[in-house]
Design an enzyme around this catalytic site. Structure first.
Site, short mmCIF file in Angstrom:
data_model
loop_
_atom_site.label_atom_id
_atom_site.label_comp_id
_atom_site.label_asym_id
_atom_site.label_seq_id
_atom_site.Cartn_x
_atom_site.Cartn_y
_atom_site.Cartn_z
N CYS A 126 4.39 6.90 11.78
CA CYS A 126 5.58 6.15 11.38
C CYS A 126 6.46 5.96 12.62
O CYS A 126 5.98 5.52 13.66
CB CYS A 126 6.25 6.89 10.23
N ASP A 182 0.36 -3.30 5.82
CA ASP A 182 1.63 -2.76 6.29
C ASP A 182 2.58 -3.90 6.63
O ASP A 182 2.46 -4.54 7.67
CB ASP A 182 1.39 -1.87 7.51
N HIS A 214 1.51 1.10 5.08
CA HIS A 214 2.24 2.01 5.95
C HIS A 214 2.21 3.42 5.34
O HIS A 214 2.38 3.59 4.14
CB HIS A 214 3.70 1.53 6.07
#
Length: 247
Positions: A126, A182, A214
């Site tokens: 992330c 994502d 994601h």
């Protein structure tokens, strides 16, 4: 798998004492060191689990609290409120400070008798995936795994030229992992990252997972994709095996 031991430690960096989670094989030996870089949710259960998984493969792994300058002891889950808080604190970080703290983590590892003094790795998820791309520019880092790091092409923590402009500074090998679903990382961004890595002859591999969103590596998140996560983990192990254990 090797038996490991874990502890909460403090990493000195000038006036700071940065909390970190440390995992290492039990007993003697000499192992490569790896820095684990958190998501925006802090050094939480998932990041501690990843740190332990890496140690069980025969590494000394450390996860520093990269939000410590902004908010000490930050650790949350994955609710919308947690996400909002994490994003708020992410916006207050600076690339120079993040790199300083990661270098401090590397220096801490160098002081451990079980850790080899050359050839370190890092892995981030992330926001930590973005920070891992930054960390790959550190001379000590020879192997980097960057998971779904958004914003690499367009910005850098604290402002200034986007992180992708620092690609020529990467001296080691980098593997980058993305999910095709994502929304925070469009295909054009992934293509640009790949093009820059190729342009500057950085050793790299780009992995794109269909139907993966994601956060696909995190089994605590609704977006967890076990197939993509398992495949990515095998590539991570290969990366560290080839570029750290065989240094």
């Amino acid at each position: 798998m090797v038996e490991i031991q874990t502890s909460h430690v403090k990493i000195p960096n000038v006036e700071l004492q940065i909390p970190a989670y440390l995992a290492m094989p039990v007993g003697g030996g000499s192992y490569p060191g790896i820095v684990v870089i958190q998501e925006i949710f802090g050094v939480n259960e998932h990041i501690r689990d990843v740190t332990e998984r890496i140690a069980k493969e025969g590494y000394v792994a450390i996860a520093p609290a990269i939000f410590h300058r902004v908010v000490p002891n930050f650790e949350v889950g994955y609710s919308p409120q947690d996400l909002e808080l994490g994003r708020k604190y992410k916006q207050q970080t600076k690339a120079t400070e993040l790199l300083s703290d990661i270098q401090a983590a590397i220096d801490y590892l160098k002081d451990q008798p079980q850790v080899r003094k050359n050839g370190f790795g890092c892995i981030g998820f992330c926001f930590g995936g973005h920070v891992a791309y930054l960390a790959a520019t550190l001379q000590d880092i020879q192997a980097t795994a960057s998971f779904y790091g958004a914003g690499i092409v367009h910005q850098t923590p604290g402002g200034g030229s986007p992180t992708i402009k620092r690609t020529p500074e990467i001296s080691g090998t980098i593997y980058a992992f993305f999910g095709t679903e994502d929304a925070s990382i469009p295909e054009t961004d992934v293509n640009q990252i790949k093009a820059e890595l190729k342009k500057y002859q950085v050793l790299h591999k780009i992995f794109r997972y269909a139907q993966a969103d994601h956060g696909f590596f995190c089994d605590r998140r609704a977006s967890y994709n076990p197939e993509a996560a398992a495949d990515a983990w095998e590539h991570v192990k290969q990366l560290f095996q080839n570029h750290l254990k065989e240094v």
